[in-house]
Design a protein around this motif. Structure first.
Motif, PDB file in Angstrom:
ATOM      1  N   ARG A 108     -43.880 -89.689  35.201  1.00 47.48           N
ATOM      2  CA  ARG A 108     -43.794 -90.280  36.540  1.00 47.48           C
ATOM      3  C   ARG A 108     -44.140 -91.760  36.492  1.00 47.48           C
ATOM      4  O   ARG A 108     -44.847 -92.219  35.614  1.00 47.48           O
ATOM      5  CB  ARG A 108     -44.670 -89.541  37.531  1.00 47.48           C
ATOM      6  N   TYR A 114     -44.813 -96.048  42.036  1.00 48.94           N
ATOM      7  CA  TYR A 114     -43.749 -96.547  42.912  1.00 48.94           C
ATOM      8  C   TYR A 114     -43.871 -98.051  43.137  1.00 48.94           C
ATOM      9  O   TYR A 114     -42.894 -98.731  43.425  1.00 48.94           O
ATOM     10  CB  TYR A 114     -43.792 -95.807  44.253  1.00 48.94           C
ATOM     11  N   ARG A 116     -39.944 -86.683  36.285  1.00 43.94           N
ATOM     12  CA  ARG A 116     -39.808 -85.576  37.238  1.00 43.94           C
ATOM     13  C   ARG A 116     -39.388 -86.072  38.602  1.00 43.94           C
ATOM     14  O   ARG A 116     -38.758 -85.365  39.361  1.00 43.94           O
ATOM     15  CB  ARG A 116     -41.143 -84.848  37.379  1.00 43.94           C
ATOM     16  N   THR A 117     -39.788 -87.304  38.928  1.00 45.28           N
ATOM     17  CA  THR A 117     -39.620 -87.745  40.309  1.00 45.28           C
ATOM     18  C   THR A 117     -38.316 -88.494  40.548  1.00 45.28           C
ATOM     19  O   THR A 117     -37.995 -88.820  41.677  1.00 45.28           O
ATOM     20  CB  THR A 117     -40.793 -88.667  40.696  1.00 45.28           C
ATOM     21  N   LYS A 154     -40.154 -95.243  48.390  1.00 49.13           N
ATOM     22  CA  LYS A 154     -41.130 -94.173  48.221  1.00 49.13           C
ATOM     23  C   LYS A 154     -42.551 -94.638  48.525  1.00 49.13           C
ATOM     24  O   LYS A 154     -43.425 -93.820  48.767  1.00 49.13           O
ATOM     25  CB  LYS A 154     -41.103 -93.646  46.777  1.00 49.13           C
ATOM     26  N   ASP A 186     -45.169 -92.291  50.457  1.00 50.16           N
ATOM     27  CA  ASP A 186     -46.107 -91.656  49.533  1.00 50.16           C
ATOM     28  C   ASP A 186     -47.512 -92.158  49.753  1.00 50.16           C
ATOM     29  O   ASP A 186     -47.894 -93.198  49.252  1.00 50.16           O
ATOM     30  CB  ASP A 186     -45.635 -91.980  48.103  1.00 50.16           C
ATOM     31  N   GLU A 235     -49.535 -83.840  40.741  1.00 49.80           N
ATOM     32  CA  GLU A 235     -48.531 -82.780  40.646  1.00 49.80           C
ATOM     33  C   GLU A 235     -49.093 -81.456  40.164  1.00 49.80           C
ATOM     34  O   GLU A 235     -48.755 -80.408  40.634  1.00 49.80           O
ATOM     35  CB  GLU A 235     -47.389 -83.249  39.762  1.00 49.80           C
TER      36      GLU A 235
END
Length: 553
Positions: free
Chosen positions: A276, A279, A298-299, A319, A323, A329
């Motif tokens: 990940r 952002y 994954r994101t 995001k 977020d 996670e």
């Protein structure tokens, strides 16, 4: 070199013998001494000591010849500022070279030097030094005296360490250490205040060095190493950085602090283990190029990665608003996690015949994982990306069914006999460990057709592989293998792929050309001189043909 070249300052020119009237352009008696001599790209095997008859030379260029030594008379050319002896066959440099007080540029790349003169630091005027593509294992400590050096190229040698004294080079702007065997960089290098470009690609670094004083550093290239962690504190000091290249490492996470690199224009993180991203990366104002392919993100959807940097940054920015600091996670596995909580996917065992316990940083595989198998036949085992130091002993319980075992990205240093009992094994992945040898008992793995041993520490080609008749693919890149046995390889009739990139092969035996079953032979990144890169680029069939044509009859 024709005799009259050396005597050009001394001999009276022919036109002086003839009684002619001279125009202003032809007044030979006003001729000045020769200052530049270019003899490049010939077939010279030696240079005459008569070079001393040209004392006014400021530049001598003899690159791309077949010189095996240089004349000691070079030491008398006290006006020499640039000397290019690159692309020859020099085994040593004469001590007299150290007497050149005005020498500013010394180019000796692509020779056969295994050491440099201890007193090289006497060349105090030196601004550019290129010793790349030799066989150097050490750097003279006197290098520290080269305080006017601006560019230093040490790439493609066999250096295991850099002397901390290099930090005394206060003018150094560009340092290239690509493709050596460096495991660390001395902390003192971090005080090199003028450094702008640093190349550390293709070494064996496990972490990124710290650079507290390198306020001017604009480019840092450290791809193709074994870096696992990016330390946020280290990044904070690199306020001028424009290019950060870290592709093909083992980086798992990108720290939030990367956003302090406000001048960053290019960020290459391809082929790592990043799952990940922060952002806030989307807020870097200058970022024009961001490479992320080859990561288990994954994101971020794969199609988004292909839309290019600007779309990706836009997505990351979008995001930031959504977020908040939400829950992470999955809870980390710690020493306090009970075995029952450590996730073993029993569903995968029953439906996919897969036993997976990967990416847990575990020092051993818990019994719960093996207990969960019960009587189910397991075909695939994935224990990669942990901290295992040995093959899990209970693996042998799966010997009746398991055919694919992945133990990559661990710290395994030797193969135990348990593994040799898995006689149904067809695929074995041991990449990115610390293996130096394979046991002869592995000969029992008669069905094995793919083995991945890349990024280990093999110095010799594991001989047991020659005795595995079913082998179709051997991946051995990024080790230190020095030689291969073409006769035994020819006996491996099913072998179609042999990857030996980035090893220490000093020569490629011509008999390898007889291995006509090979469909993919990868040899780039080794120190041999032939076949040259142009031949390698033509592909396997061309390389094999080239080698066959060189077999002595």
């Amino acid at each position: 070199v024709p005799e009259h070249v050396w005597r050009i300052n001394l001999d009276t020119p022919e036109e002086a013998q003839q009684n002619l009237s001279f125009g202003a352009a032809d007044r030979w008696w006003e001729q000045t001494d020769l200052t530049k001599l270019i003899l490049a790209s010939n077939k010279l095997q030696s240079l005459s000591e008569d070079v001393q008859l040209l004392p006014a030379l400021t530049m001598l260029d003899v690159h791309d010849n077949q010189l095996t030594s240089l004349p000691s008379a070079l030491g008398q050319l006290e006006n020499l500022q640039k000397l290019d002896v690159s692309h020859n066959k020099l085994r040593s440099l004469p001590e007299e070279l150290l007497q050149l007080p005005r020498l500013r540029s010394l180019l000796v790349q692509h020779n056969e030097l295994s050491q440099l003169p201890e007193g090289l630091g006497q060349l105090l005027s030196l601004e550019e030094l290129d010793v790349s593509n030799n066989q150097l294992t050490a750097i003279p400590t006197s290098f520290a005296l080269l305080v006017n050096l601006v560019r230093l190229n040490l790439a493609c040698n066999q250096l295991k360490e850099l002397p901390a004294d290099l930090s005394a080079m206060k003018s150094l702007r560009q340092l290239d250490c690509t493709k050596n065997y460096l495991e660390t960089v001395p902390p003192k290098l971090a005080t090199m205040a003028s450094l702008e470009q640093l190349y550390l690609r293709k070494n064996k670094l496990r972490s990124l060095p710290e650079f507290p004083s390198c306020k001017l550093l604009k480019e840092l290239h450290a791809g193709e190493n074994q870096i696992e962690i990016l330390n946020g504190e280290n990044l904070k000091q690199l306020s001028s950085l424009c290019v950060l290249e870290l592709r093909d490492n083992k980086i798992k996470a990108v720290p939030e602090e990367i956003t302090v690199l406000q001048k960053l224009e290019r960020l290459d993180l391809a082929n790592n283990d990043i799952s990940r991203l922060p952002y806030t990366l989307g807020n870097l104002p200058q970022l024009k190029f961001l490479a992320l392919e080859g990561n288990p993100l994954r994101t971020i959807r794969r199609d988004l990665l292909q839309k290019g940097t600007q779309e990706l940054l836009k997505y990351l920015r979008s995001k930031i608003q959504d977020d908040g600091p939400g829950p992470s996670e999955d809870p980390p596995v710690t020493a306090m996690t009970l075995p029952s909580q450590s996730k073993v996917n029993t569903h995968a065992i029953t439906t996919l015949k897969l036993l997976e316990y990967s990416d847990k940083q575990a020092a051993e595989i818990p019994d719960a994982a093996f207990d969960a198998v019960g009587d189910n036949p397991v075909a695939t085992v994935n224990f990669s990306k942990n901290q295992l130091r040995e093959i899990p002993p209970r693996l042998v319980e799966l010997k009746d069914s398991v055919c694919d075992v992945s133990l990559g990205f661990n710290k395994i240093s030797s193969i135990s006999s348990e593994l040799c009992l898995l006689q149904k094994l067809t695929h074995l992945d041991l990449r990115n460990n610390v293996l130096t040898a394979l046991p002869e008992e592995m000969e029992a793995l008669k069905r094995l057709h793919t083995i991945n041993l890349a990024f280990n520490r093999f110095k010799v080609f594991p001989s047991v592989l020659y005795h595995l008749p079913a082998l179709e693919t051997i991946l051995l890149s990024n080790n230190q293998v020095g030689s291969i046995d073409p006769v035994q390889l020819k006996g491996m009739e099913k072998l179609g792929t042999l990857d030996l990139q980035n090893n220490d092969l000093l020569q490629v035996p011509p008999e390898l050309g007889n291995c006509e079953n090979l469909r993919s032979l990868l040899l780039e990144g080794n120190p041999f001189r032939t076949p040259r890169a142009a031949v390698l680029a033509k592909g396997t069939a061309a390389v094999l043909e080239y080698l066959r044509n060189r077999i002595p009859t």
